[in-house]
Design an enzyme around this catalytic site. Structure first.
Site, PDB file in Angstrom:
ATOM      1  N   THR A 121       1.457  -0.764   3.058  1.00  0.00           N
ATOM      2  CA  THR A 121       2.279  -1.873   2.560  1.00  0.00           C
ATOM      3  C   THR A 121       3.683  -1.869   3.143  1.00  0.00           C
ATOM      4  OG1 THR A 121       1.065  -2.060   0.502  1.00  0.00           O
ATOM      5  CG2 THR A 121       3.336  -2.794   0.446  1.00  0.00           C
ATOM      6  N   THR A 127       0.221   3.526   0.100  1.00  0.00           N
ATOM      7  CA  THR A 127       0.318   4.359  -1.105  1.00  0.00           C
ATOM      8  C   THR A 127      -1.042   4.758  -1.675  1.00  0.00           C
ATOM      9  OG1 THR A 127       0.401   2.376  -2.478  1.00  0.00           O
ATOM     10  CG2 THR A 127       2.513   3.326  -1.774  1.00  0.00           C
TER      11      THR A 127
HETATM   12  N1  DAS Z   1      -2.047  -0.421  -1.401  1.00  0.00           N
HETATM   13  C1  DAS Z   1      -1.398  -0.529  -0.115  1.00  0.00           C
HETATM   14  C2  DAS Z   1      -0.137   0.304  -0.096  1.00  0.00           C
HETATM   15  O1  DAS Z   1       0.387   0.542  -1.154  1.00  0.00           O
HETATM   16  C3  DAS Z   1      -2.313  -0.395   1.012  1.00  0.00           C
HETATM   17  C4  DAS Z   1      -2.477   0.997   1.583  1.00  0.00           C
HETATM   18  O2  DAS Z   1      -2.549   1.998   0.852  1.00  0.00           O
HETATM   19  O3  DAS Z   1      -2.556   1.072   2.804  1.00  0.00           O
HETATM   20  O4  DAS Z   1       0.373   0.667   0.916  1.00  0.00           O
END
Ligand code: DAS
Length: 343
Positions: A22, A101
């Site tokens: 993200t 994340t």
């Molecule tokens: N949920 C997204 C993030 O928080 C996508 C990921 O993990 O790549 O980054």
């Protein structure tokens, strides 16, 4: 504050490795087939968007991967750890890894087990992507670089800096689908924080005694992670070996319990491959010596299961995978004994 060229030269050097997620996701350029944002920004662009970094460190950047974090593999992490070790050999004070994340709780712990140390490896990301109001990526990156540049952050293994809090990789978990305060370490608490650019380490964690030093990425064997649910039976457990898994982490109820009728399948499997007993609760240690009913932790451990200690199911799977790759089944039990003893 403007930093002069001379002052810049005195600042510690920090390397930022970007892996996607993200924090790096936008909708510029070619649209994704499903619409929505996708990882597009590399480490250089992330760093350039935070001018305050030039007051904290001399930052070098490596665009290492550009993926959603669920697409990262053990091979990626072994390769990343090798690059981080080489970067430390070249003299940097600390390393920051930016990524999605979704898997930080696993990747940060894998880096804990793979990177030589003792200088800090600090993992971060974002919950609000750069196209949204109030993206948290720039602040998280700044805090992560501040932690990576701080001498007091060394010697504690991999860390996660997020939402101005500092967590030890061995404890931290993603606990919310969208909140910027998603990362929590319920079992032990945050170990520190960042405020006005100051890095505070309130609680020191002991370095892990186990390092998976001999792992090659392509050699990490498949390890299954299964849960327990009310009224479930053993049909998946009975298939684990047959479909090629070389280890299992079972997240039992509560302190590490399963229905009594599941016990024979687990006992049989534990004679074939390492089976680790963790808890599905998300906090606290899996028990080892309280309950005696069929399917209790005492019952399961007496039948050959390995106690997972304070590690969550996903983290126990990381340790089992890397310990198996490093030293085979005999090394797995020893690795869990070593890691659980430390806390
Ligand atoms: N949920 C997204 C993030 O928080 C996508 C990921 O993990 O790549 O980054």
């Amino acid at each position: 504050m403007d930093v002069t060229v001379n002052e810049q030269a005195q600042l510690p050097e920090v390397a930022v490795f970007s892996l996607g997620g993200t924090i790096a996701s936008t909708n510029t350029g070619e649209a994704a087939p499903s619409g929505g944002v996708t990882p597009r920004l590399g480490a250089r662009e992330l760093v350039d968007a935070v001018p305050q970094l030039s007051e904290v460190a001399r930052v070098q950047t490596v665009a290492f991967r550009q993926v959603a974090s669920g697409d990262l593999t053990f091979a990626d992490l072994v390769a990343l750890a090798e690059e981080i070790d080489a970067t430390f050999d070249s003299g940097v004070a600390g390393v920051v890894v930016t990524q999605g994340t979704d898997t930080i709780e696993e990747t940060s712990f894998a880096l804990d087990l793979l990177v030589r140390g003792p200088r800090p490896v600090v993992v971060t990301g974002a919950m609000r992507n750069p196209t949204l109001a109030g993206p948290d990526g720039p602040a998280n990156l700044l805090a992560a670089v501040q932690v990576a540049a701080a001498p007091q952050a060394a010697g504690m293994g991999a860390l996660v800096a997020f939402n101005d809090e500092i967590h030890a990789a061995r404890f931290v978990r993603k606990t919310h689908t969208s909140s910027p305060a998603t990362f929590r370490s319920e079992t032990a608490g945050t170990i520190g924080w960042v405020v006005e650019g100051r890095v505070r380490i309130a609680f020191q964690v002991t370095p892990l005694p186990f390092r998976a030093s001999g792992v090659r990425g392509e050699n990490v064997p498949p390890v299954a992670l299964l849960g327990s649910a009310l009224g479930d039976d053993a049909r998946l457990i009975e298939q684990v070996r047959a479909v090629g898994y070389e280890g299992l982490v079972l997240q039992g109820f509560g302190g590490g319990h399963v229905p009594a009728h599941v016990v024979p399948a687990l006992e049989k499997l534990a004679t074939e491959i390492p089976v680790v007993l963790a808890s599905r609760t998300g906090a606290g240690e899996a028990l080892t010596g309280t309950y005696g009913f069929p399917g209790s932790e005492r019952d399961l451990l007496s039948r050959g299961l390995i106690p997972g200690g304070f590690l969550s199911g996903p983290k126990a799977r990381v340790l089992l995978s890397l310990a198996l790759a490093d030293g085979g089944p005999d090394a797995a039990r020893a690795a869990f004994d070593q890691v659980s003893a430390v806390g």
